[in-house]
Design an enzyme around this catalytic site. Structure first.
Site, PDB file in Angstrom:
ATOM      1  N   HIS A  51      59.630  44.069  37.031  1.00 16.73           N
ATOM      2  CA  HIS A  51      60.161  43.376  35.827  1.00 16.73           C
ATOM      3  C   HIS A  51      60.261  44.540  34.628  1.00 16.73           C
ATOM      4  O   HIS A  51      60.220  44.219  33.644  1.00 16.73           O
ATOM      5  CB  HIS A  51      59.206  42.312  35.361  1.00 16.73           C
ATOM      6  CG  HIS A  51      59.001  41.177  35.970  1.00 16.73           C
ATOM      7  ND1 HIS A  51      58.601  40.850  37.178  1.00 16.73           N
ATOM      8  CD2 HIS A  51      59.673  40.068  35.722  1.00 16.73           C
ATOM      9  CE1 HIS A  51      58.976  39.732  37.683  1.00 16.73           C
ATOM     10  NE2 HIS A  51      59.528  39.102  36.826  1.00 16.73           N
ATOM     11  N   CYS A  91      78.388  47.720  41.056  1.00 17.22           N
ATOM     12  CA  CYS A  91      76.908  48.165  40.808  1.00 17.22           C
ATOM     13  C   CYS A  91      76.878  49.077  39.427  1.00 17.22           C
ATOM     14  O   CYS A  91      75.893  49.288  39.109  1.00 17.22           O
ATOM     15  CB  CYS A  91      76.762  49.211  41.926  1.00 17.22           C
ATOM     16  SG  CYS A  91      76.169  48.089  43.324  1.00 17.22           S
ATOM     17  N   GLU A  94      66.688  46.649  49.464  1.00 15.35           N
ATOM     18  CA  GLU A  94      67.236  46.228  48.165  1.00 15.35           C
ATOM     19  C   GLU A  94      67.671  44.648  48.315  1.00 15.35           C
ATOM     20  O   GLU A  94      67.588  43.884  47.270  1.00 15.35           O
ATOM     21  CB  GLU A  94      68.449  46.971  47.407  1.00 15.35           C
ATOM     22  CG  GLU A  94      68.987  46.592  46.189  1.00 15.35           C
ATOM     23  CD  GLU A  94      69.830  47.761  45.627  1.00 15.35           C
ATOM     24  OE1 GLU A  94      70.365  47.456  44.396  1.00 15.35           O
ATOM     25  OE2 GLU A  94      70.439  48.599  46.208  1.00 15.35           O
TER      26      GLU A  94
END
Length: 408
Positions: free
Chosen positions: A313, A268, A354
């Site tokens: 985005h 991560c 997520e």
């Protein structure tokens, strides 16, 4: 045809019969007996044309009440021009409030009409409950004037506005106004009574404004200030004070974002991204007029503007300084909560997925608590002005390092 209210056999069950029989309009009759208007409305009533010459011109000057009602409805954007007429539309659930408006607005020549038409999109006969007046009756020198001169009692007009467009959410009063200048007028007036309003960036109209009482106490002071007028308006006070069931409603939105986790011991720490699924749950009493806790359209608009547009985005770490160090789902939920609570004081739960396997659920503090103590400091460690002021920093300051070297 037999009337289901009085049992009489009539050629047509229409307003003419029903208002004498039981006081109901045809639309109310259809709702009470679970009947489509398509089976009840006489063909001659469909798309019936209203004529200006059928309206009687007002005989004298409008009363203080009539002028205040006209201004309050104008503030709420409820006076609209349709051809040769100015109309006020009302929902069938609040027909008595519309008729209360009529009791005042008759001074201007308004009349009540329940009009029927075939809705192309709805694919059925629909009814509209209207107060109508020929446009010319409200004109001065050829121009439509909806702001009475001299102006009537501002608080009375405010009571009319709140009775028609006010909404209560978790103890906070919300007002949507189509013109921001009227918001300034109301804020100035209420400030004289120690009542504060907050402007929220979620107006329905481009030139409009969304106002909210700053605190729950401001709401109570507003309702108490206007109670003598609100109690006269059918259903007005009950809308805000009647006990109704508490219900939780949810909305799901998605956004695609990239991020990394600083100092993470595994993958991560690398830049990666994906599709986040955000579920927002708001809990509150059912509004007895709208039948809703919160409008889904408003919920979507607020979450889109405050959250989705900011993150979709985009790189989470650089979309908000609070997330630069940790853009984890936990931190993201806390941040999202603080972005929404001003607009959704009934916010109950945020759930953020997520991945299909990893998600976070968060129940944050109330708006009242955030107002009293501020946002959560877990988000603002790197924005804290005290950061870098520790005496331990002397150990790594350039001058200190040189001194150590010289002394050695």
């Amino acid at each position: 045809m037999q009337c289901r209210e009085c049992g009489a056999s009539v050629q047509v069950v229409g307003n003419g019969h029903l208002l004498d029989c039981c006081g109901l309009t045809l639309q109310e009759y259809a709702l009470r007996h679970n009947l489509p208007l398509d089976l009840l409305v006489d063909r001659a009533e469909l798309e019936a044309v209203d004529r200006v010459q059928d309206y009687s011109a007002p005989a004298g000057h409008a009363s203080e009440l009539a002028r205040a009602v006209l201004r309050g409805l104008d503030w709420g954007g409820l006076l609209r021009e349709e051809g040769d007429f100015v109309v006020v539309a009302g929902e069938i659930r609040r027909l008595d409030l519309l008729l209360w408006d009529l009791s005042a607005l008759r001074d201007y020549g308004f009349r009540f009409r329940q009009e029927y038409g075939y809705g192309d999109a709805a694919h059925r006969v629909v009814a509209r409950n209207l107060l109508k007046v020929p446009r010319g009756y409200l004109e001065q020198s050829g121009e439509l004037r909806l702001a009475p001169v001299p102006p009537p009692d501002c608080l009375l007009s405010l009571a009319v506005l709140i009775a028609h467009v006010g909404e209560l959410h978790a103890g906070y009063l919300f007002l949507q106004l189509p013109r921001s200048k009227h918001g300034d007028t109301l804020a100035t007036e209420l400030a004289q009574h120690r009542i504060a309003l907050t402007e929220l960036d979620a107006a329905d109209h481009a030139d409009g404004v969304l106002l909210r009482t700053r605190t729950v106490e401001d709401t109570e002071r507003t309702l108490a200030l206007l109670e003598l007028w609100l109690v006269e308006m059918p259903g007005a006070l009950e809308r805000f004070r009647a006990p109704t069931p508490t219900v939780a409603v949810s909305k799901e939105l998605v956004f695609d974002s990239a991020h990394f986790i600083t100092d993470h011991p595994a993958k991560c720490s690398n830049l990666h991204g994906g599709r986040y699924k955000l579920q927002i749950t708001v809990e509150g009493r059912v509004d007895p007029v709208t039948g809703c806790v919160v409008d889904y359209g408003y919920l979507k608009r607020v979450v889109t503007k405050r959250v989705v547009d900011r993150f979709d985005h985009h790189h989470l770490n650089y979309a908000a300084p609070e997330l630069t160090w940790r853009s984890s789902t936990e931190m993201l939920c806390i941040f999202i909560w603080e972005q929404l609570i001003d607009y959704l004081p009934g916010l109950a739960v945020i759930e953020l997925h997520e991945t299909p396997q990893n998600w976070c659920r968060y129940r944050g503090p109330s708006l009242e608590l955030i107002q009293s103590r501020g946002g959560d400091p877990v988000l603002t460690y790197f924005q804290d002005g005290a950061l870098g002021q520790s005496p331990l920093r002397d150990l790594i300051r350039p001058a200190r390092r040189l001194g150590v070297a010289a002394g050695g």
